[in-house]
Design a protein around this motif. Structure first.
Motif, PDB file in Angstrom:
ATOM      1  N   HIS A  18       0.830  -1.219   0.239  1.00  0.00           N
ATOM      2  CA  HIS A  18       0.019   0.189  -0.034  1.00  0.00           C
ATOM      3  C   HIS A  18       0.852   1.175  -0.125  1.00  0.00           C
ATOM      4  O   HIS A  18       0.533   2.166  -0.649  1.00  0.00           O
ATOM      5  N   LEU A  19       1.846   1.126   0.974  1.00  0.00           N
ATOM      6  CA  LEU A  19       3.130   2.445   0.832  1.00  0.00           C
ATOM      7  C   LEU A  19       3.324   2.459  -0.434  1.00  0.00           C
ATOM      8  O   LEU A  19       3.512   3.718  -1.060  1.00  0.00           O
ATOM      9  N   LEU A  20       3.922   1.581  -1.269  1.00  0.00           N
ATOM     10  CA  LEU A  20       4.619   1.607  -2.537  1.00  0.00           C
ATOM     11  C   LEU A  20       3.259   2.036  -3.478  1.00  0.00           C
ATOM     12  O   LEU A  20       3.716   2.777  -4.426  1.00  0.00           O
ATOM     13  N   ALA A  21       2.150   1.521  -3.346  1.00  0.00           N
ATOM     14  CA  ALA A  21       1.223   2.075  -4.499  1.00  0.00           C
ATOM     15  C   ALA A  21       0.747   3.397  -4.179  1.00  0.00           C
ATOM     16  O   ALA A  21       0.411   3.982  -5.236  1.00  0.00           O
ATOM     17  N   LEU A  22       0.772   3.804  -3.126  1.00  0.00           N
ATOM     18  CA  LEU A  22       0.543   5.317  -2.897  1.00  0.00           C
ATOM     19  C   LEU A  22       1.462   6.137  -3.715  1.00  0.00           C
ATOM     20  O   LEU A  22       1.125   7.200  -4.201  1.00  0.00           O
ATOM     21  N   GLN A  23       2.943   5.845  -3.601  1.00  0.00           N
ATOM     22  CA  GLN A  23       3.808   6.866  -3.957  1.00  0.00           C
ATOM     23  C   GLN A  23       3.638   6.575  -5.495  1.00  0.00           C
ATOM     24  O   GLN A  23       3.771   7.581  -6.258  1.00  0.00           O
ATOM     25  N   CYS A  24       3.378   5.349  -6.134  1.00  0.00           N
ATOM     26  CA  CYS A  24       3.677   5.221  -7.561  1.00  0.00           C
ATOM     27  C   CYS A  24       2.319   6.005  -8.004  1.00  0.00           C
ATOM     28  O   CYS A  24       2.445   6.625  -9.056  1.00  0.00           O
ATOM     29  N   ALA A  25       0.875   5.815  -7.269  1.00  0.00           N
ATOM     30  CA  ALA A  25      -0.215   6.632  -7.842  1.00  0.00           C
ATOM     31  C   ALA A  25      -0.046   8.048  -7.977  1.00  0.00           C
ATOM     32  O   ALA A  25      -0.514   8.756  -9.031  1.00  0.00           O
ATOM     33  N   LEU A  26       0.728   8.406  -6.982  1.00  0.00           N
ATOM     34  CA  LEU A  26       0.984  10.005  -6.894  1.00  0.00           C
ATOM     35  C   LEU A  26       1.977  10.532  -7.652  1.00  0.00           C
ATOM     36  O   LEU A  26       1.918  11.606  -7.974  1.00  0.00           O
ATOM     37  N   ARG A  27       3.027   9.669  -7.978  1.00  0.00           N
ATOM     38  CA  ARG A  27       4.203  10.143  -8.848  1.00  0.00           C
ATOM     39  C   ARG A  27       3.899   9.825 -10.271  1.00  0.00           C
ATOM     40  O   ARG A  27       5.116  10.020 -11.086  1.00  0.00           O
ATOM     41  N   MET A  28       3.006   9.056 -11.015  1.00  0.00           N
ATOM     42  CA  MET A  28       2.668   8.563 -12.239  1.00  0.00           C
ATOM     43  C   MET A  28       2.555   9.718 -13.332  1.00  0.00           C
ATOM     44  O   MET A  28       2.090  10.883 -12.843  1.00  0.00           O
ATOM     45  N   ASN A  29       3.019   9.507 -14.257  1.00  0.00           N
ATOM     46  CA  ASN A  29       2.656  10.790 -15.319  1.00  0.00           C
ATOM     47  C   ASN A  29       1.684  10.444 -16.003  1.00  0.00           C
ATOM     48  O   ASN A  29       0.859   9.469 -15.890  1.00  0.00           O
TER      49      ASN A  29
END
Length: 202
Positions: A18-29
Motif C-alpha cells: 500500500h505504501l508503494l502503491a500510494l507513491q506510485c499513484a501520486l508520482r505517475m505521469n
C-alpha cells in the motif's frame, strides 16, 4: 488516493505494498508510467525487498519495466482509473512528498510498514486547527489493510512512539477519535494532504 487504493487493491494487499502503491499513484505521469527514485524506496524502507513489487504485479496493478536505471525503478501502472482521480499531476507529486514525510520512521517513530501507513492515514484525516480527527475504525482498518483488532495495537504503538497523543474507539458506533501529539513534525494543515486522503470514485 488512500480511499481509492483501499477499493482498487485486493483486500490482502500488505501495508508495504500500500505504501508503494500510494507513491506510485501520486508520482505517475500522464502515460501511466512512474519513475521512482531509489531514495524514495530507502525512505519507505522498501529498498531491500521485492515483495511489495511482486504483490502489485500479481494483482495486475503495475508492470515493472525491464532494465531499470541505477538511481530509479520504472514501472507502468495498469489501473487506468487512476487517471480520473483528483488532483492534477503537479499537486500529486507534492502530495507524494508530503505522504513520504508523514509516513517516515522519523515522523511515526516506527520502522514497521503498518504503523507508518497508519501515520499517513491519521495525518491526512486530522483537522489542521484542532489536531484531532474522527473516523470509523473499520474504514481506517480497510485503508491500512489491517484487521480492526490489529489496528488497535498499532494505535497504541503510535501513542508509545509519540505520534499520537491519545485515541479512543466507541464500541457501539465504531467511531474512532484521535489527537496527534504536539511537535510531531507532520504539517496536517498542508493542502497536499487532501490529495493523499482523496475520495473513492467509481
Amino acid at each position: 488516493m488512500l480511499s481509492y487504493l483501499a477499493t482498487a487493491l485486493p483486500q490482502d494487499t500488505s501495508p508495504s505494498a500500500h505504501l508503494l502503491a500510494l507513491q506510485c499513484a501520486l508520482r505517475m505521469n500522464t502515460r501511466m508510467q512512474v519513475h521512482l527514485p531509489k531514495g524514495v524506496l530507502r525512505s519507505l524502507r522498501l529498498n531491500t525487498t521485492s515483495g511489495p513489487w511482486h504483490e502489485l504485479e500479481h494483482a495486475r496493478w503495475l508492470r515493472p519495466a525491464p532494465g531499470n536505471a541505477a538511481k530509479e525503478i520504472t514501472a507502468e501502472l495498469l489501473d487506468v482509473t487512476l487517471l480520473s482521480q483528483a488532483p492534477a499531476g503537479p499537486d500529486r507529486r507534492r502530495a507524494a512528498d508530503w505522504a513520504l514525510r508523514a509516513g517516515s520512521s522519523s515522523a511515526t517513530g516506527a520502522a514497521e510498514p503498518l504503523p507508518r501507513l497508519a501515520g499517513v492515514y491519521l495525518a491526512a484525516h486530522t483537522d489542521p486547527e484542532s489536531g484531532s480527527g474522527l473516523g470509523e475504525l473499520d474504514q481506517m482498518a480497510h485503508a491500512c489493510s489491517a484487521q480492526p483488532a490489529e489496528l488497535t495495537g498499532t494505535l497504541d504503538q503510535l501513542v508509545a512512539t509519540g505520534l499520537l497523543g491519545a485515541w479512543q474507539a466507541c464500541p457501539d458506533s465504531g467511531d474512532l477519535q484521535w489527537t496527534l501529539a504536539r511537535g510531531t513534525g507532520i504539517r496536517v494543515g498542508d493542502p497536499r494532504r487532501e490529495a493523499v486522503r482523496g475520495n473513492a470514485r467509481g
